[in-house]
Write an enzyme that holds these catalytic residues in place. Structure first.
Site, short mmCIF file in Angstrom:
data_model
loop_
_atom_site.label_atom_id
_atom_site.label_comp_id
_atom_site.label_asym_id
_atom_site.label_seq_id
_atom_site.Cartn_x
_atom_site.Cartn_y
_atom_site.Cartn_z
N GLU A 1 -6.55 -3.55 9.66
CA GLU A 1 -5.99 -3.59 11.01
C GLU A 1 -6.61 -2.49 11.85
O GLU A 1 -6.80 -1.37 11.38
CB GLU A 1 -4.46 -3.41 10.92
CG GLU A 1 -3.73 -3.55 12.22
CD GLU A 1 -2.23 -3.39 12.04
OE1 GLU A 1 -1.62 -2.56 12.74
OE2 GLU A 1 -1.67 -4.11 11.17
N GLY B 1 -6.97 5.47 -3.68
CA GLY B 1 -7.05 4.81 -2.38
C GLY B 1 -8.23 3.87 -2.30
O GLY B 1 -8.13 2.74 -1.79
#
Length: 358
Positions: A254, A233
């Site tokens: 975001e 990740g």
């Protein structure tokens, strides 16, 4: 909101509880350590495999509440992996099936680990895997290749079926995943592990909008359950920032971030700032903008990272505009690094020389 499914930051993936208390199972997978599925026919019936692209709208009630209840118990992923679904995805089912599986879990959902097509029938998946293994290759263009890993950029408008399949699969593990069909406005970055010269496995991905007015560099990220906890990740997060830097932009995910997303990003932001600060400290004077442009991290995220390390101190004085003057404490940053046993001398997860720029 940023959609995140990264797993823990331990060195190897282990059997661990899913967020709802279930146990995630896997077969072993070795890789370097560091810190929506098949689109069926018009009714999206789970038992059918085909090659249709859905024109469904993500604004429907069936799609905007994908995490209200688990409706799939177990995912059989390719030939090697079986693990629990963490959340519900009603978009897998027709209206009739949706009512059925709101009451009872679908025992097993079979998902192809190459193209992400799905079925509820083991025999259908068995036949599909034979054909898919010899004919399918991950779409898109190669934009990164280093050792055992590569990343391919897939255009949601050009490879719509693949991206819808992938987004449906992600909805089983990302609690706020809502865009499963309207993939045209997104690019998807697929992380692939090359097990051998003839065997490759997609292990995760992130997506971002082609045109983001806020210049966000990431909308959704997921490392698939069998491969979590190996630092992949963080690798994808770093890659999203390297792409922003090449585009001459300051990157940011975001917002708002989920709790897990914030934790993952703070680790990246803080570690990157701690590595970079000694190189840009000019006789004890460095600004937020200096840090931002040196790291590619947007200013508000730099401030949040410094605050999380308790590294910003008020000088009890004000500037010409009457705003309080702040100082950054290298000692507190060093204490944050030591507490987490982070090696600032470790090489970056992404080798920028291996990014393929077209």
């Amino acid at each position: 909101m940023l959609r995140v499914g990264l797993g823990s930051g331990s060195n190897r993936y282990t059997i661990k509880p899913a967020p709802n208390g279930q146990t995630t199972l896997h077969r072993s997978f070795s890789c370097p350590s560091s810190s929506d599925t098949y689109c069926g026919d018009a009714d999206w019936k789970v038992g059918v495999m085909g090659d249709s692209v859905s024109s469904k709208n993500d604004s429907s009630s069936a799609n905007t509440s994908v995490a209200d209840r688990r409706n799939v118990k177990t995912v059989v992923f390719g030939e090697e992996f079986e693990f629990d679904a963490w959340y519900g995805c009603s978009s897998y089912f027709s209206d009739e099936e949706r009512k059925k599986y709101a009451r009872n879990l679908l025992e097993r959902l079979y998902v192809c680990s190459r193209c992400f097509k799905y079925t509820s029938k083991a025999s259908d998946m068995g036949q599909h895997l034979i054909a898919c293994s010899s004919s399918f290759s991950t779409p898109g263009k190669l934009i990164y290749q280093y050792n055992q890993f590569s990343i391919r950029e897939v255009d949601g408008g050009k490879d719509k079926l693949y991206c819808q399949c992938l987004s449906l699969f992600a909805a089983l593990f990302v609690d706020t995943k809502s865009v499963c069909f309207a993939v045209d406005r997104f690019k998807f970055y697929i992380l692939i592990h090359h097990v051998s010269s003839k065997n490759e496995q997609a292990v995760g991905f992130f997506s971002k909008e082609k045109l983001s007015w806020d210049e966000n560099n990431l909308a959704c990220i997921l490392i698939f359950p069998p491969f979590q906890g190996q630092g992949l990740g963080q690798l994808l997060i770093e890659f999203s920032y390297q792409i922003s830097i090449l585009e001459g932009k300051l990157g940011s995910p975001e917002k708002p971030l989920s709790d897990h997303g914030r934790k993952s990003y703070l680790l990246y932001w803080c570690t990157t700032i701690a590595k970079t600060l000694p190189r840009i400290d000019h006789e004890g004077r460095v600004s937020i903008n200096d840090i931002s442009y040196a790291t590619g991290i947007r200013q508000d995220d730099v401030i949040e990272a410094l605050q999380s390390m308790n590294a910003m101190q008020n000088l009890q004085t004000t500037d010409v505009e009457g705003k309080p003057r702040m100082t950054i404490s290298p000692e507190r940053i060093a204490a944050w690094v030591a507490k987490r046993n982070i090696n600032l001398q470790a090489p970056s997860l992404i080798d920028i020389n291996c990014i393929i720029v077209s």
